[in-house]
Design a protein around this motif. Structure first.
Motif, PDB file in Angstrom:
ATOM      1  N   VAL A  66       0.818  -1.204   0.000  1.00 33.11           N
ATOM      2  CA  VAL A  66       0.000   0.000   0.000  1.00 33.11           C
ATOM      3  C   VAL A  66       0.856   1.261   0.000  1.00 33.11           C
ATOM      4  CG1 VAL A  66      -1.607   1.350   1.384  1.00 33.11           C
ATOM      5  CG2 VAL A  66      -1.985  -1.087   1.118  1.00 33.11           C
ATOM      6  N   ILE A  67       1.914   1.286   0.805  1.00 31.05           N
ATOM      7  CA  ILE A  67       2.631   2.551   0.952  1.00 31.05           C
ATOM      8  C   ILE A  67       3.839   2.702   0.043  1.00 31.05           C
ATOM      9  CG2 ILE A  67       1.873   2.902   3.326  1.00 31.05           C
ATOM     10  CD1 ILE A  67       4.529   1.973   4.300  1.00 31.05           C
ATOM     11  N   VAL A  68       4.295   1.635  -0.587  1.00 31.99           N
ATOM     12  CA  VAL A  68       5.451   1.783  -1.473  1.00 31.99           C
ATOM     13  C   VAL A  68       5.132   1.346  -2.905  1.00 31.99           C
ATOM     14  CG1 VAL A  68       7.832   1.099  -1.941  1.00 31.99           C
ATOM     15  CG2 VAL A  68       7.073   1.418   0.412  1.00 31.99           C
ATOM     16  N   VAL A  69       4.590   0.143  -3.057  1.00 33.35           N
ATOM     17  CA  VAL A  69       4.393  -0.400  -4.400  1.00 33.35           C
ATOM     18  C   VAL A  69       3.372   0.425  -5.174  1.00 33.35           C
ATOM     19  CG1 VAL A  69       3.600  -2.391  -5.697  1.00 33.35           C
ATOM     20  CG2 VAL A  69       5.035  -2.719  -3.686  1.00 33.35           C
ATOM     21  N   VAL A  70       2.270   0.712  -4.546  1.00 31.53           N
ATOM     22  CA  VAL A  70       1.206   1.436  -5.247  1.00 31.53           C
ATOM     23  C   VAL A  70       1.662   2.828  -5.681  1.00 31.53           C
ATOM     24  CG1 VAL A  70      -1.064   2.471  -4.970  1.00 31.53           C
ATOM     25  CG2 VAL A  70      -0.692   0.102  -4.292  1.00 31.53           C
ATOM     26  N   PRO A  71       2.222   3.630  -4.763  1.00 28.48           N
ATOM     27  CA  PRO A  71       2.688   4.951  -5.206  1.00 28.48           C
ATOM     28  C   PRO A  71       3.767   4.874  -6.283  1.00 28.48           C
ATOM     29  CG  PRO A  71       2.609   4.851  -2.820  1.00 28.48           C
ATOM     30  CD  PRO A  71       2.363   3.467  -3.303  1.00 28.48           C
ATOM     31  N   MET A  72       4.610   3.836  -6.203  1.00 27.80           N
ATOM     32  CA  MET A  72       5.692   3.727  -7.184  1.00 27.80           C
ATOM     33  C   MET A  72       5.203   3.149  -8.505  1.00 27.80           C
ATOM     34  SD  MET A  72       9.089   2.360  -5.224  1.00 27.80           S
ATOM     35  CE  MET A  72      10.052   2.046  -6.703  1.00 27.80           C
ATOM     36  N   HIS A  73       3.973   2.619  -8.503  1.00 26.81           N
ATOM     37  CA  HIS A  73       3.422   1.946  -9.673  1.00 26.81           C
ATOM     38  C   HIS A  73       4.295   0.798 -10.128  1.00 26.81           C
ATOM     39  CE1 HIS A  73       0.330   4.952  -9.938  1.00 26.81           C
ATOM     40  NE2 HIS A  73       1.229   5.894  -9.930  1.00 26.81           N
ATOM     41  N   SER A  74       5.015   0.232  -9.209  1.00 28.97           N
ATOM     42  CA  SER A  74       5.884  -0.864  -9.635  1.00 28.97           C
ATOM     43  C   SER A  74       6.326  -1.683  -8.426  1.00 28.97           C
ATOM     44  CB  SER A  74       7.109  -0.299 -10.353  1.00 28.97           C
ATOM     45  OG  SER A  74       8.169  -1.207 -10.291  1.00 28.97           O
ATOM     46  N   PHE A  75       6.425  -2.995  -8.671  1.00 24.75           N
ATOM     47  CA  PHE A  75       7.057  -3.825  -7.652  1.00 24.75           C
ATOM     48  C   PHE A  75       8.554  -3.547  -7.700  1.00 24.75           C
ATOM     49  CE2 PHE A  75       3.438  -6.287  -6.494  1.00 24.75           C
ATOM     50  CZ  PHE A  75       2.642  -6.299  -7.632  1.00 24.75           C
ATOM     51  N   SER A  76       9.217  -3.633  -6.553  1.00 19.77           N
ATOM     52  CA  SER A  76      10.615  -3.221  -6.564  1.00 19.77           C
ATOM     53  C   SER A  76      11.399  -3.877  -5.439  1.00 19.77           C
ATOM     54  CB  SER A  76      10.713  -1.712  -6.400  1.00 19.77           C
ATOM     55  OG  SER A  76      10.158  -1.348  -5.154  1.00 19.77           O
ATOM     56  N   ALA A  77      12.692  -3.859  -5.622  1.00 21.61           N
ATOM     57  CA  ALA A  77      13.587  -4.353  -4.576  1.00 21.61           C
ATOM     58  C   ALA A  77      13.481  -3.464  -3.355  1.00 21.61           C
ATOM     59  CB  ALA A  77      15.017  -4.400  -5.093  1.00 21.61           C
ATOM     60  N   LEU A  78      13.290  -2.195  -3.591  1.00 19.36           N
ATOM     61  CA  LEU A  78      13.176  -1.240  -2.496  1.00 19.36           C
ATOM     62  C   LEU A  78      12.018  -1.619  -1.584  1.00 19.36           C
ATOM     63  CD1 LEU A  78      14.182   1.373  -1.238  1.00 19.36           C
ATOM     64  CD2 LEU A  78      12.498   2.596  -2.596  1.00 19.36           C
ATOM     65  N   ALA A  79      10.865  -1.927  -2.217  1.00 20.37           N
ATOM     66  CA  ALA A  79       9.708  -2.302  -1.404  1.00 20.37           C
ATOM     67  C   ALA A  79      10.022  -3.536  -0.578  1.00 20.37           C
ATOM     68  CB  ALA A  79       8.503  -2.543  -2.304  1.00 20.37           C
ATOM     69  N   GLY A  80      10.665  -4.520  -1.207  1.00 19.87           N
ATOM     70  CA  GLY A  80      11.024  -5.730  -0.478  1.00 19.87           C
ATOM     71  C   GLY A  80      11.947  -5.420   0.690  1.00 19.87           C
ATOM     72  N   GLY A  81      12.920  -4.534   0.437  1.00 15.57           N
ATOM     73  CA  GLY A  81      13.846  -4.164   1.495  1.00 15.57           C
ATOM     74  C   GLY A  81      13.137  -3.491   2.656  1.00 15.57           C
ATOM     75  N   VAL A  82      12.167  -2.624   2.301  1.00 11.92           N
ATOM     76  CA  VAL A  82      11.419  -1.951   3.361  1.00 11.92           C
ATOM     77  C   VAL A  82      10.656  -2.972   4.196  1.00 11.92           C
ATOM     78  CG1 VAL A  82       9.495  -0.394   3.814  1.00 11.92           C
ATOM     79  CG2 VAL A  82      11.225   0.240   2.149  1.00 11.92           C
ATOM     80  N   ALA A  83       9.990  -3.899   3.508  1.00  6.24           N
ATOM     81  CA  ALA A  83       9.206  -4.898   4.243  1.00  6.24           C
ATOM     82  C   ALA A  83      10.089  -5.715   5.178  1.00  6.24           C
ATOM     83  CB  ALA A  83       8.480  -5.812   3.264  1.00  6.24           C
ATOM     84  N   LEU A  84      11.201  -6.213   4.646  1.00  9.92           N
ATOM     85  CA  LEU A  84      12.097  -7.013   5.482  1.00  9.92           C
ATOM     86  C   LEU A  84      12.720  -6.167   6.591  1.00  9.92           C
ATOM     87  CD1 LEU A  84      13.893  -9.276   2.859  1.00  9.92           C
ATOM     88  CD2 LEU A  84      11.958  -9.814   4.324  1.00  9.92           C
ATOM     89  N   GLY A  85      13.009  -4.924   6.269  1.00 15.90           N
ATOM     90  CA  GLY A  85      13.592  -4.051   7.283  1.00 15.90           C
ATOM     91  C   GLY A  85      12.646  -3.845   8.448  1.00 15.90           C
ATOM     92  N   ILE A  86      11.374  -3.627   8.127  1.00 13.04           N
ATOM     93  CA  ILE A  86      10.384  -3.459   9.190  1.00 13.04           C
ATOM     94  C   ILE A  86      10.348  -4.691  10.073  1.00 13.04           C
ATOM     95  CG2 ILE A  86       7.909  -3.290   9.632  1.00 13.04           C
ATOM     96  CD1 ILE A  86       7.636  -1.467   7.293  1.00 13.04           C
ATOM     97  N   MET A  87      10.502  -5.863   9.452  1.00  9.68           N
ATOM     98  CA  MET A  87      10.435  -7.079  10.247  1.00  9.68           C
ATOM     99  C   MET A  87      11.634  -7.239  11.162  1.00  9.68           C
ATOM    100  SD  MET A  87       8.879  -9.825   7.618  1.00  9.68           S
ATOM    101  CE  MET A  87       8.861 -11.047   8.917  1.00  9.68           C
ATOM    102  N   MET A  88      12.741  -6.607  10.808  1.00 11.56           N
ATOM    103  CA  MET A  88      13.937  -6.736  11.644  1.00 11.56           C
ATOM    104  C   MET A  88      13.833  -5.898  12.907  1.00 11.56           C
ATOM    105  SD  MET A  88      17.129  -6.439   9.055  1.00 11.56           S
ATOM    106  CE  MET A  88      18.402  -6.946  10.189  1.00 11.56           C
ATOM    107  N   ILE A  89      13.073  -4.832  12.833  1.00 10.39           N
ATOM    108  CA  ILE A  89      13.117  -3.833  13.904  1.00 10.39           C
ATOM    109  C   ILE A  89      12.857  -4.391  15.307  1.00 10.39           C
ATOM    110  CG2 ILE A  89      12.036  -1.749  14.799  1.00 10.39           C
ATOM    111  CD1 ILE A  89      11.667  -0.834  11.944  1.00 10.39           C
TER     112      ILE A  89
END
Lengths: 323, 291, 268
Positions: free
Chosen positions: B135-158
């Motif tokens: 919702v907050i990265v892929v949709v605004p970027m109009h694209s699936f991306s490594a960045l989105a994946g990194g954000v998701a995994l990063g959130i899980m590390m916190i």
């Protein structure tokens, strides 16, 4: 290094938390990072709620009790998934709790010192294996192994509603089994810590009265550890509820509600994994997001209860003796 | 013992007590074996099916089109490394610095709110985090991306990193801080140079464990990186990763892809085992952080 | 069967109405490679209070725990020598430790009541040994609490948690708990060291009453306490029993210079 005058200057100004500028920046910087965690949760809750509004407005409360999930005809109900999630998780607990607690008792009370390290390392490793690897193993090893067992069950115990229907291996039983294997290490690890935290003086008092190991365990030790063990079990439940990949690979992904353990089913998490990218219509996506909201709410409640139990354990032990 | 007791004790009663105690032993040992067996079985199958499929091509070549045999998973291996790096870049600062905040200044309602939020975050299913990032990265970027994946995994590390860091920073004795402060160091210097140095080992353990956890995550990547059959390390484009590739290959109909899925699983399990052992090694002999 | 040192002690303290209850001969104890007790030999006589004193780490608590085999629970512990309870060696291979501990009870330094009600604490022992049930159990609990001089204070709050009692009351509860299994010997490991002076005095009074029916062995840091309550006192140093004799003599004219030094406060 600061000069004598500036040191004297900052002596006057420095309060408990260091009132000089760099410390203030430091503190605020840290604050921002800490606050971002709160922000993430808030945003998560908000976005889920916001995105499921269309579905909520369209289906209302009936969403929770509708048992049809039909993307073609735009009929959506959460019941099959809630059912699948809860049943598979409880099935998992049914298997995982006795095994996990038994292993915890072994590690905390009975094991000789040299065995403790290796065994607990193995249990930890079980927790570290990724869900996808469990799923892979599930598809190619567990399911083929389950099929003959299920056929046997269907033939001999088929009069029970639990074992009716075609036996393909895939289904609720497989999901319950795999979830159980994944939850066991959590229950073991937390329960073991809880047991080890019981003061040695309690066990000594029991032994000195002539109690056997079992009598000491089921008497004072269990009394002390009761709340913590319950917390561990609930924590395991939370893990099972949220598990996605391994479940989605063995549960069959059919939104049917059935009493039979042999029939395929669907959980909230696996529905999201399976259908999210396929959903093209907004109402479908919104319904899926409402499922995500439900899943989120369930896990928040479960984890809050678990934490409350575990916290009460450490508090209870601190107030053991009044003087 | 044969001396006459003052009270008559029934032989049956004593036998029952011994039986109960013995039963406990049997049940506990059986349960432990039952708990360990699945691991042995799974590791066996992963090794047995994965080893034959691990070859040089696996590490160096790109995937062949569906149905063809041969090729490798080079893009997925690199992809996983990229994602872990991205996730660390996002998750570690927030986790470590947030943990330091909680340890130094966090004894107020705000601090407890943050701790509660971290606990909640730890319990959120990974697929839901994937949805959030969608919702907050892929949709605004109009694209699936490594960045989105990194954000998701990063959130899980916190949550993991934050909890470990806080506990370890708290463990650093007051005397160390006072020594630094009394030499005229500012608070931030004290924390960075003295406190973090002292807590270094434990923090590294927390980081290793967090990385081990996210390296194998699939669900959040499903909705954020999409996967990629070709070579790509661009942050704004879909990227391949080992867990995702395993999933796609596992549910495919081709034996060659199944074999590769086992090989990739073996690689993942090895990676995670090494990280877990390293995490234990770092804290050997020291106080283990309490959960 | 008994060596000469033990026989000497037997002469000083035993009598017709105080036969030997526990005879210890050549007791050695090791924690791994460290030897905590060296060749300890002495007698404990029935229905008397025997006290052991000595500086910290001298092995007196270890010795006490050897009498009911509580040291067994420690990994790496090894015991050599003999401990005879009514003539039978408690370290023989076929001994039922559970039964032994019922006959030789123990009260610990810090009160350690179970996280249960006062009633359940006292009833724990009788329940697991199958002594009594129902009304019989209630009588047994009442008798034990009375013997521990606690009944009047708790008779109306039996179902309340044991943690609601004060430290001195909790220790008396622990004593009642031990009495409820009808032991022959009661071992007390510094029972008053965590208590205030008034509770300490009450427990000392209690010990005096209890000696009519039970053999009592106490370990204490408090020499005045040992002098007040015990008939026989032994002095431990570095794991050895230096001297054992009637308390009156031990505290006024001890034979060994080391005993005298300790008692007069020159060390320890």
């Amino acid at each position: 290094m600061s000069s004598v005058t500036s040191r004297a200057h900052s002596l006057r100004q420095r309060g408990v938390f260091g009132a000089n500028a760099s410390d203030r920046v430091f503190r605020w910087g840290l604050f921002v990072f800490a606050a971002s965690v709160l922000a993430i949760i808030v945003v998560l809750g908000y976005e889920l709620a916001h995105a499921s509004l269309p579905s909520m407005r369209h289906f209302g409360w009936r969403f929770l009790i509708t048992s049809r999930w039909d993307p073609v005809h735009y009929v959506f109900g959460a019941l099959p998934f809630v059912y699948g999630t809860l049943v598979s998780s409880f099935l998992a607990l049914l298997i995982a709790v006795p095994i996990g607690l038994g292993a915890a008792v072994f590690l905390a009370e009975l094991s000789p010192r040299w065995l403790r390290g290796p065994v607990s390392f193995l249990v930890e490793l079980l927790a570290a294996v990724p869900s996808i690897v469990y799923g892979l193993w599930g598809i190619f090893v567990l399911l083929p192994a389950l099929r003959p067992v299920q056929v046997w069950l269907g033939q001999h115990l088929g009069f029970l509603p639990l074992f009716q229907g075609p036996a393909y291996g895939i289904g609720m039983m497989a999901a319950g089994l795999i979830l159980a294997i994944m939850v066991i290490p959590f229950i073991t690890a937390v329960s073991r810590e809880v047991l080890q935290a019981v003061p040695a003086s309690q066990r000594e008092a029991a032994y000195a009265l002539g109690a056997t190991r079992w009598e000491a365990l089921r008497g004072p030790v269990f009394r002390y550890a009761r709340a913590g063990i319950l917390g561990a079990i609930i924590l395991g439940l939370g893990r099972a509820v949220g598990e996605t990949m391994a479940v989605t690979m063995v549960i069959g992904n059919r939104p049917d509600i059935s009493l039979s353990l042999l029939s395929p089913s669907y959980t909230l998490a696996s529905a999201l994994a399976n259908e999210f990218l396929e959903a093209t219509v907004q109402i479908h996506t919104s319904a899926l997001l409402e499922l995500a909201l439900i899943l989120f709410a369930i896990t928040v409640v479960i984890n809050a209860i678990a934490r409350a139990m575990l916290w009460s354990v450490s508090r209870g032990m601190a107030q053991g003796v009044r003087e | 013992m044969t001396s006459a007791p003052r009270r008559t004790r029934s032989r049956v009663w004593e036998a029952k007590r011994k039986a109960a105690n013995g039963t406990m032993w049997i049940v506990a040992c059986t349960a432990t074996v039952a708990a360990v067996i699945p691991l042995v079985v799974i590791l066996y199958y992963v090794a047995a099916h994965g080893l034959p499929a691990l070859n040089i091509a696996f590490f160096t070549q790109l995937p062949k089109p569906p149905g063809e045999t041969g090729g490798g998973m080079a893009n997925a291996i690199v992809g996983t490394l990229v994602l872990v790096g991205l996730a660390s870049a996002i998750g570690l600062p927030i986790g470590i610095l947030g943990g330091v905040y909680l340890a130094e200044f966090g004894n107020n309602r705000f601090g407890w709110g943050v701790r509660f939020a971290a606990d909640v975050l730890a319990g959120v299913p990974s697929i839901v985090i994937g949805i959030l990032v969608w919702v907050i990265v892929v949709v605004p970027m109009h694209s699936f991306s490594a960045l989105a994946g990194g954000v998701a995994l990063g959130i899980m590390m916190i949550p993991t990193v934050m909890r470990t860091t806080e506990e370890l920073v708290r463990l650093v004795p007051l005397s160390q801080r006072e020594a630094a402060l009394s030499l005229g160091a500012t608070q931030w210097r004290t924390v960075f140079k003295v406190v973090l140095l002292a807590a270094k080992g434990g923090i590294i353990t927390g980081v290793l464990l967090a990385v081990a956890r996210i390296a194998g995550e699939t669900a959040p990547l499903l909705l954020t990186t999409l996967g990629n059959s070709f070579w790509s390390t661009r942050l704004d484009r879909p990227i391949a990763s080992l867990p995702l590739q395993i999933f796609q290959y596992a549910i495919s109909p081709w034996d060659d892809w199944h074999a590769k899925a086992w090989a990739a699983s073996l690689l993942l399990v090895l990676l995670i085992t090494v990280l877990s052992i390293a995490a234990r090694y770092v804290t050997r002999g020291r106080l283990r952080a309490v959960r | 069967m008994l060596d000469t040192a033990v026989m000497q002690h037997a002469e000083t303290t035993a009598g017709a109405d105080h036969p030997i209850k526990i005879a210890i001969a050549g007791l050695d104890f090791f924690y791994g490679r460290f030897q905590a007790l060296r060749n300890v030999s002495l007698n404990v006589c029935e229905r008397q209070i025997t006290a052991f004193i000595g500086p910290s780490g001298c092995g007196k608590s270890t010795f006490l725990r050897a009498l009911n085999r509580m040291n067994d629970v420690i990994e790496g512990a090894r015991t050599q020598g003999r401990v005879l309870l009514d003539g039978e060696d408690i370290y023989a291979p076929d001994v039922d430790v559970v039964a032994l501990r019922r006959r030789v009870g123990m009260v610990f330094q810090r009160p350690n009541p179970f996280p249960m009600s006062i009633f359940d604490n006292v009833a724990f022992g009788p329940r697991i040994h199958g002594f009594a049930r129902g009304a019989e159990l209630e009588d047994l609990v009442e008798r034990s609490l009375t013997r521990a001089a606690l009944w009047d204070e708790v008779k109306d709050i039996l179902r309340q948690s044991a943690f609601s009692l004060s430290g001195g009351q909790q220790q008396r509860l622990c004593i009642a708990r031990v009495l409820a299994v009808d032991p022959e010997v009661v071992l007390m490991d510094e029972p008053c060291s965590a208590l205030d002076p008034i509770s300490t005095l009450r427990i000392e009074e209690l010990m005096n009453e209890l000696k009519e029916n039970y053999t009592i062995v106490i370990v204490t840091h408090n020499m005045q306490q040992a002098a007040r309550v015990s008939h026989v006192t032994g002095f431990f140093l570095h794991g050895e029993l230096i001297e054992l004799g009637p308390s009156a003599k031990m505290f006024t004219q001890p034979d060994d210079k080391r005993t005298e030094d300790y008692i007069t406060g020159r060390f320890g």
